[in-house]
Write a protein that holds these residues in place. Structure first.
Motif, PDB file in Angstrom:
ATOM      1  N   VAL A 188       0.901  -0.818  -0.102  1.00  0.00           N
ATOM      2  CA  VAL A 188      -0.037  -0.064  -0.170  1.00  0.00           C
ATOM      3  C   VAL A 188       0.573   1.270  -0.001  1.00  0.00           C
ATOM      4  CG1 VAL A 188      -1.810   1.237   1.230  1.00  0.00           C
ATOM      5  CG2 VAL A 188      -1.460  -0.963   0.741  1.00  0.00           C
ATOM      6  N   GLN A 189       0.855   1.851  -1.122  1.00  0.00           N
ATOM      7  CA  GLN A 189       1.310   3.278  -1.421  1.00  0.00           C
ATOM      8  C   GLN A 189       0.465   4.653  -1.701  1.00  0.00           C
ATOM      9  OE1 GLN A 189       5.152   3.173  -0.356  1.00  0.00           O
ATOM     10  NE2 GLN A 189       4.970   1.014  -0.148  1.00  0.00           N
ATOM     11  N   MET A 190       0.945   5.110  -0.660  1.00  0.00           N
ATOM     12  CA  MET A 190      -0.087   6.480  -1.330  1.00  0.00           C
ATOM     13  C   MET A 190       1.188   8.155  -0.842  1.00  0.00           C
ATOM     14  SD  MET A 190      -2.158   6.877   1.600  1.00  0.00           S
ATOM     15  CE  MET A 190      -2.687   5.286   1.303  1.00  0.00           C
ATOM     16  N   ASP A 191       1.130   9.043  -1.491  1.00  0.00           N
ATOM     17  CA  ASP A 191       1.755  10.618  -0.818  1.00  0.00           C
ATOM     18  C   ASP A 191       1.509  10.560   0.478  1.00  0.00           C
ATOM     19  OD1 ASP A 191       3.290  11.959  -0.733  1.00  0.00           O
ATOM     20  OD2 ASP A 191       2.189  13.514  -1.733  1.00  0.00           O
ATOM     21  N   GLY A 192       2.497  10.836   0.940  1.00  0.00           N
ATOM     22  CA  GLY A 192       2.783  10.811   2.600  1.00  0.00           C
ATOM     23  C   GLY A 192       2.905   9.919   3.251  1.00  0.00           C
ATOM     24  N   LEU A 193       2.870   8.974   3.237  1.00  0.00           N
ATOM     25  CA  LEU A 193       2.918   7.315   4.018  1.00  0.00           C
ATOM     26  C   LEU A 193       4.685   6.684   3.631  1.00  0.00           C
ATOM     27  CD1 LEU A 193       1.796   4.882   5.361  1.00  0.00           C
ATOM     28  CD2 LEU A 193       0.685   4.111   3.407  1.00  0.00           C
ATOM     29  N   LEU A 194       4.820   6.904   5.026  1.00  0.00           N
ATOM     30  CA  LEU A 194       6.310   5.597   5.316  1.00  0.00           C
ATOM     31  C   LEU A 194       6.308   4.715   6.202  1.00  0.00           C
ATOM     32  CD1 LEU A 194       9.040   5.949   4.311  1.00  0.00           C
ATOM     33  CD2 LEU A 194       9.105   7.261   5.839  1.00  0.00           C
ATOM     34  N   TRP A 195       5.988   3.654   5.838  1.00  0.00           N
ATOM     35  CA  TRP A 195       6.416   2.176   6.462  1.00  0.00           C
ATOM     36  C   TRP A 195       7.498   1.989   7.632  1.00  0.00           C
ATOM     37  CZ3 TRP A 195       1.150   0.273   7.423  1.00  0.00           C
ATOM     38  CH2 TRP A 195       0.874   0.123   6.066  1.00  0.00           C
ATOM     39  N   GLY A 196       6.989   1.683   8.630  1.00  0.00           N
ATOM     40  CA  GLY A 196       8.466   1.264   9.520  1.00  0.00           C
ATOM     41  C   GLY A 196       8.768  -0.215   9.876  1.00  0.00           C
ATOM     42  N   ALA A 197       9.227  -0.027  10.695  1.00  0.00           N
ATOM     43  CA  ALA A 197       9.482  -1.763  11.796  1.00  0.00           C
ATOM     44  C   ALA A 197       8.827  -2.436  11.938  1.00  0.00           C
ATOM     45  CB  ALA A 197      10.227  -1.262  12.930  1.00  0.00           C
ATOM     46  N   SER A 198       8.729  -3.944  12.044  1.00  0.00           N
ATOM     47  CA  SER A 198       7.148  -4.372  11.797  1.00  0.00           C
ATOM     48  C   SER A 198       7.777  -5.511  12.855  1.00  0.00           C
ATOM     49  CB  SER A 198       6.354  -5.404  11.020  1.00  0.00           C
ATOM     50  OG  SER A 198       7.227  -5.697  10.234  1.00  0.00           O
ATOM     51  N   LYS A 199       6.895  -6.280  13.539  1.00  0.00           N
ATOM     52  CA  LYS A 199       7.288  -7.509  14.443  1.00  0.00           C
ATOM     53  C   LYS A 199       5.946  -8.683  14.396  1.00  0.00           C
ATOM     54  CE  LYS A 199       6.107  -5.765  18.769  1.00  0.00           C
ATOM     55  NZ  LYS A 199       6.969  -5.481  20.104  1.00  0.00           N
ATOM     56  N   LEU A 200       6.040  -9.936  14.661  1.00  0.00           N
ATOM     57  CA  LEU A 200       5.027 -10.223  15.202  1.00  0.00           C
ATOM     58  C   LEU A 200       4.949 -11.013  16.440  1.00  0.00           C
ATOM     59  CD1 LEU A 200       5.590 -13.437  12.222  1.00  0.00           C
ATOM     60  CD2 LEU A 200       4.070 -11.554  12.330  1.00  0.00           C
ATOM     61  N   VAL A 201       3.498 -11.113  16.908  1.00  0.00           N
ATOM     62  CA  VAL A 201       2.765 -10.480  18.022  1.00  0.00           C
ATOM     63  C   VAL A 201       2.436 -11.958  18.295  1.00  0.00           C
ATOM     64  CG1 VAL A 201       1.983  -9.348  20.096  1.00  0.00           C
ATOM     65  CG2 VAL A 201       3.160  -8.155  18.351  1.00  0.00           C
ATOM     66  N   PRO A 202       2.226 -13.083  18.735  1.00  0.00           N
ATOM     67  CA  PRO A 202       1.246 -14.142  19.350  1.00  0.00           C
ATOM     68  C   PRO A 202       0.081 -13.013  19.603  1.00  0.00           C
ATOM     69  CG  PRO A 202       2.925 -14.831  20.312  1.00  0.00           C
ATOM     70  CD  PRO A 202       3.191 -13.678  20.205  1.00  0.00           C
ATOM     71  N   VAL A 203      -1.064 -14.146  19.475  1.00  0.00           N
ATOM     72  CA  VAL A 203      -2.837 -14.084  19.863  1.00  0.00           C
ATOM     73  C   VAL A 203      -3.176 -14.837  20.478  1.00  0.00           C
ATOM     74  CG1 VAL A 203      -4.536 -13.070  18.464  1.00  0.00           C
ATOM     75  CG2 VAL A 203      -3.469 -12.054  17.633  1.00  0.00           C
ATOM     76  N   GLY A 204      -3.036 -16.322  20.225  1.00  0.00           N
ATOM     77  CA  GLY A 204      -2.697 -17.205  21.533  1.00  0.00           C
ATOM     78  C   GLY A 204      -3.653 -18.636  19.437  1.00  0.00           C
ATOM     79  N   TYR A 205      -3.615 -19.762  20.660  1.00  0.00           N
ATOM     80  CA  TYR A 205      -4.050 -20.779  20.045  1.00  0.00           C
ATOM     81  C   TYR A 205      -3.450 -21.459  18.478  1.00  0.00           C
ATOM     82  CZ  TYR A 205      -8.490 -20.937  22.760  1.00  0.00           C
ATOM     83  OH  TYR A 205      -9.332 -21.126  23.495  1.00  0.00           O
ATOM     84  N   GLY A 206      -2.035 -20.289  18.609  1.00  0.00           N
ATOM     85  CA  GLY A 206      -0.860 -21.003  17.352  1.00  0.00           C
ATOM     86  C   GLY A 206      -0.913 -19.580  16.464  1.00  0.00           C
TER      87      GLY A 206
END
Length: 248
Positions: A188-206
């Motif tokens: 998803v790219q648009m003017d005024g948007l800059l993606w940063g860091a990310s990570k996976l967080v467990p929620v439950g049931y795998g």
């Protein structure tokens, strides 16, 4: 006859003794004797103690008189100091009134040039139109300064309001390819948007959710349009929630 003469000699001896007739003197002598042995009587001790108390009272009265005289001297000194202070205050109160006289006399000196101009014989020296020219010049200078300030302000870059957004992107189940899901989000790219860091967080049931950060310009990108664009990838993404929103 001899027995009678003996009786008469005994009576004559008693008649010659005066111990019974001067009994008071002998009593006084006996009293003095016992006083010499046992000390003076209680009455004399009391009289002597009264005499000592009277002497102590007299000495205390004399000391109080001396203190009273000293206090009188201190009071007199304080009165003299107060009189001196009152005289100095009176002098200081009078001095400003006398000092104001030279100021009042000095004031007309500043107005003297004006009086000379008013009383001058040459009326041609008075510039009747000088004030208008000075007003025009001041207005021109003021306008130039305003124009220069406006030009300088227009060249200064305006501050751009930005925000930092933390998104929680949830998949459908534990079989969802999370790498592909993140790839779809970052696509998803648009003017005024800059993606940063990310990570996976467990929620439950795998199941794990993608937590990704981005910086957006407030005037160009909103959270609503951002969520709408991300949820278009419905094969991988179930929902998008804003976990944190902070102004930069």
């Amino acid at each position: 006859m001899p027995k009678q003469s003996t009786k008469m000699s005994g009576l004559q001896c008693l008649a010659s003794e005066n111990i019974w007739f001067d009994k008071h003197s002998y009593d006084e002598a006996e009293k003095r004797f016992y006083e010499g042995v046992n000390g003076p009587s209680t009455q004399q001790q009391q009289s002597s103690s009264h005499a000592g108390g009277d002497q102590e009272l007299v000495s205390r009265m004399k000391s109080l008189e001396l203190e009273n005289q000293t206090l009188h001297k201190v009071v007199e000194n304080m009165r003299a100091a107060m009189q001196k202070l009152e005289s100095r205050v009176a002098v200081l109160e009078k001095s400003p009134a006398t000092a104001a006289v030279p100021c009042a006399k000095a004031a007309p000196v500043k107005a003297a040039p004006v009086k000379q101009v008013e009383n001058g014989d040459d009326d041609d020296d008075i510039d009747l139109f000088g004030s208008d020219e000075e007003d025009d010049e001041a207005a021109r200078l003021k306008q130039e300064r305003l124009d220069a300030y406006a030009a300088k302000k227009s060249k200064k870059p305006a501050l751009i309001a930005k925000s930092s957004i933390l998104l929680d992107v949830k998949p459908w189940d534990d079989e969802t390819d999370m790498a592909k899901l993140e790839e779809c989000v970052r696509s998803v790219q648009m003017d005024g948007l800059l993606w940063g860091a990310s990570k996976l967080v467990p929620v439950g049931y795998g199941i794990k959710k993608l937590q990704i950060n981005c910086v957006v310009e407030d005037d160009k990108v909103g959270t609503d349009i951002l969520e709408e664009e991300i949820t278009k990838f419905e094969d991988f993404i179930q929902s998008v929630d804003v976990a944190a929103f902070n102004k930069i």
